[in-house]
Design a protein around this motif. Structure first.
Motif, PDB file in Angstrom:
ATOM      1  N   TYR A 127       0.836  -1.204   0.000  1.00 24.00           N
ATOM      2  CA  TYR A 127       0.000   0.000   0.000  1.00 24.00           C
ATOM      3  C   TYR A 127       0.873   1.257   0.000  1.00 24.00           C
ATOM      4  CZ  TYR A 127      -3.364  -3.490   1.536  1.00 24.00           C
ATOM      5  OH  TYR A 127      -4.144  -4.624   1.635  1.00 24.00           O
ATOM      6  N   GLY A 128       2.050   1.137  -0.604  1.00 21.87           N
ATOM      7  CA  GLY A 128       2.944   2.288  -0.705  1.00 21.87           C
ATOM      8  C   GLY A 128       3.704   2.612   0.563  1.00 21.87           C
ATOM      9  N   LYS A 129       3.601   1.759   1.563  1.00 19.75           N
ATOM     10  CA  LYS A 129       4.262   2.011   2.841  1.00 19.75           C
ATOM     11  C   LYS A 129       5.069   0.776   3.245  1.00 19.75           C
ATOM     12  CE  LYS A 129       2.076   5.976   3.551  1.00 19.75           C
ATOM     13  NZ  LYS A 129       1.393   6.013   2.246  1.00 19.75           N
ATOM     14  N   PRO A 130       6.059   0.945   4.133  1.00 16.60           N
ATOM     15  CA  PRO A 130       6.842  -0.216   4.573  1.00 16.60           C
ATOM     16  C   PRO A 130       5.958  -1.239   5.298  1.00 16.60           C
ATOM     17  CG  PRO A 130       7.944   1.830   5.151  1.00 16.60           C
ATOM     18  CD  PRO A 130       6.577   2.201   4.678  1.00 16.60           C
ATOM     19  N   SER A 131       6.314  -2.481   5.126  1.00 11.25           N
ATOM     20  CA  SER A 131       5.595  -3.553   5.811  1.00 11.25           C
ATOM     21  C   SER A 131       6.616  -4.568   6.324  1.00 11.25           C
ATOM     22  CB  SER A 131       4.613  -4.243   4.854  1.00 11.25           C
ATOM     23  OG  SER A 131       5.339  -4.909   3.837  1.00 11.25           O
TER      24      SER A 131
ATOM     25  N   GLU B  21       0.559  12.060   6.415  1.00  9.80           N
ATOM     26  CA  GLU B  21       1.806  12.163   5.659  1.00  9.80           C
ATOM     27  C   GLU B  21       1.899  13.594   5.136  1.00  9.80           C
ATOM     28  OE1 GLU B  21       4.117   9.858   2.018  1.00  9.80           O
ATOM     29  OE2 GLU B  21       2.111   9.227   2.633  1.00  9.80           O
ATOM     30  N   ASN B  22       3.032  14.216   5.386  1.00  6.60           N
ATOM     31  CA  ASN B  22       3.213  15.603   4.968  1.00  6.60           C
ATOM     32  C   ASN B  22       3.794  15.677   3.562  1.00  6.60           C
ATOM     33  OD1 ASN B  22       2.255  16.699   7.363  1.00  6.60           O
ATOM     34  ND2 ASN B  22       4.267  16.614   8.331  1.00  6.60           N
ATOM     35  N   TYR B  47      -8.360  12.156   4.910  1.00 16.18           N
ATOM     36  CA  TYR B  47      -8.452  13.473   5.524  1.00 16.18           C
ATOM     37  C   TYR B  47      -7.261  14.281   5.035  1.00 16.18           C
ATOM     38  CZ  TYR B  47     -12.016  11.788   8.753  1.00 16.18           C
ATOM     39  OH  TYR B  47     -13.172  11.294   9.290  1.00 16.18           O
ATOM     40  N   ALA B  48      -7.451  15.558   4.864  1.00 14.35           N
ATOM     41  CA  ALA B  48      -6.343  16.427   4.476  1.00 14.35           C
ATOM     42  C   ALA B  48      -6.427  17.733   5.250  1.00 14.35           C
ATOM     43  CB  ALA B  48      -6.364  16.702   2.974  1.00 14.35           C
ATOM     44  N   ILE B  49      -5.251  18.259   5.558  1.00 15.66           N
ATOM     45  CA  ILE B  49      -5.168  19.546   6.258  1.00 15.66           C
ATOM     46  C   ILE B  49      -4.315  20.505   5.431  1.00 15.66           C
ATOM     47  CG2 ILE B  49      -4.452  20.720   8.378  1.00 15.66           C
ATOM     48  CD1 ILE B  49      -4.615  17.995   9.805  1.00 15.66           C
ATOM     49  N   ILE B 175       0.887  20.288   2.719  1.00  9.25           N
ATOM     50  CA  ILE B 175      -0.412  19.604   2.727  1.00  9.25           C
ATOM     51  C   ILE B 175      -0.228  18.281   3.474  1.00  9.25           C
ATOM     52  CG2 ILE B 175      -2.252  18.598   1.329  1.00  9.25           C
ATOM     53  CD1 ILE B 175      -1.312  20.416  -0.982  1.00  9.25           C
ATOM     54  N   SER B 176      -1.081  18.042   4.458  1.00  9.40           N
ATOM     55  CA  SER B 176      -1.011  16.789   5.223  1.00  9.40           C
ATOM     56  C   SER B 176      -2.185  15.910   4.833  1.00  9.40           C
ATOM     57  CB  SER B 176      -1.060  17.080   6.724  1.00  9.40           C
ATOM     58  OG  SER B 176       0.003  17.935   7.083  1.00  9.40           O
ATOM     59  N   ILE B 177      -1.880  14.674   4.510  1.00  5.50           N
ATOM     60  CA  ILE B 177      -2.913  13.740   4.043  1.00  5.50           C
ATOM     61  C   ILE B 177      -2.872  12.467   4.882  1.00  5.50           C
ATOM     62  CG2 ILE B 177      -3.675  12.293   2.118  1.00  5.50           C
ATOM     63  CD1 ILE B 177      -2.622  14.413   0.211  1.00  5.50           C
TER      64      ILE B 177
END
Lengths: 149, 180
Positions: A127-131, B21-22, B47-49, B175-177
């Motif tokens: 999912y695009g992240k480390p696992s 994630e920024n 969610y995004a900020i 942008i934080s997601i």
């Protein structure tokens, strides 16, 4: 994907004289929670190819979205092997939810756990992240499994 | 030992999940990173900020109407300039406007979803349905637009934050997601 899998397995089995059939059960900690699954691989000269299945244990918790499942091919490419350890590149390609094509790269470190059973720890991207993953594997044909990769 | 390792895996879950994630679009850039990631489910919700760095003034006044991109995906085996669905945003008339932004067989279309506040999380969703893309901002009613791609099985790649339009970011934009 199913036809390609069958063709690869048949070619591998009939022409390459596979040394062993390996079965592996695995748990993978992903950013979306823990997933479980298994691989069935035909191994030849430390290389292997087979089928892989994986499914989420947990739903997307607070949002209660359904867990998704992966079905595809798994490959095993040796990087470093020794008497008691084997480091392999084990990428998987296939479909999530029978719709979304994905590539799941992973590196695994195998070590013997008990007779004919290996334990592996892996790290990869999901999912695009480390696992990280944990698996147990055994061979159905050859009983010299302890890190014979 | 195995049980211990399983417990270790389990204990990591909370830490790994639901983190923002920024993305920082550097001054003079269009996008923060080069990233290839496959969409793996038919609901891209997050969610995004935005913070005050989302306030900007374009060099050319008409470019203020350009829609920047927040997050989305290309459709099955197509380039994002052929078939794709994204959430877009722009700073206009002292408001942070949120838009749906799609390509349908190479034709671009956008539609207003609402305004959001700075410094607070807001909910965004794009659902990939068989014939439509369904957009939602917060609890507003969903807005659907036609999906032209007949392909169902293939590679869908995610589209990350992008500034522009014609112009590049006039200053660093954060942008934080948090994808869910």
């Amino acid at each position: 994907m199913r036809n390609l899998s069958i063709i690869i397995c048949v070619v591998f089995f009939t022409n390459a004289h596979a040394q062993s059939i390996d079965m592996e059960v695995l748990l993978q900690q992903t950013v979306n929670g823990i997933e479980y699954g298994g691989n069935v691989m035909l191994e030849h000269k430390q290389w292997a190819v087979g089928m892989s299945y994986q499914k989420g244990i947990t739903k997307y918790s607070e949002f209660d979205l359904p867990s998704i499942q992966f079905l595809g091919l798994v490959f095993q490419i040796p990087i470093i092997t020794s008497e008691k350890l084997a480091l392999v590149f084990a990428p998987r390609v296939g479909f999530v939810g029978e719709q979304f094509f994905v590539v799941i790269p992973e590196v695994k470190l195998y070590t013997p756990l008990i007779r004919n059973v290996d334990l592996s720890l892996g790290t990869g991207m999901r999912y695009g992240k480390p696992s990280i993953s944990l698996s147990l594997s055994t061979s159905l044909k050859n009983f010299n499994h302890a890190v014979r990769r | 030992m195995v049980i211990g390792l399983f417990l270790l895996l389990s204990s990591c879950e909370e830490e790994l999940s639901y983190e923002y994630e920024n993305f920082i679009i550097q001054k003079g850039s269009h996008s923060p990173i080069f990233n290839v990631e496959a969409l793996q489910k038919s609901d891209l919700s997050f969610y995004a900020i935005f913070d005050s760095s989302a306030i900007y003034t374009s060099k050319t006044p008409e470019n203020q109407w350009d829609i920047n991109k927040l997050y989305g995906f290309s459709d099955c085996n197509d380039s994002h300039h052929t078939n794709s669905a994204r959430i877009g945003w722009r700073w206009l008339n002292k408001n942070l406007e949120i838009h749906g932004y799609v390509y349908q067989d190479g034709v671009r279309a956008s539609f207003f979803l609402g305004n959001v506040t700075l410094g607070e999380p807001h909910f965004y969703s794009i659902k990939l349905l068989s014939d439509v893309y369904s957009f939602q901002l917060n609890n507003n009613p969903r807005i659907e637009t036609a999906r032209m791609n007949g392909c169902k099985k293939g590679f869908y790649y995610k589209l990350f934050p992008y500034f522009g339009g014609d112009e590049r970011a006039p200053h660093d934009i954060l942008i934080s997601i948090n994808e869910i």
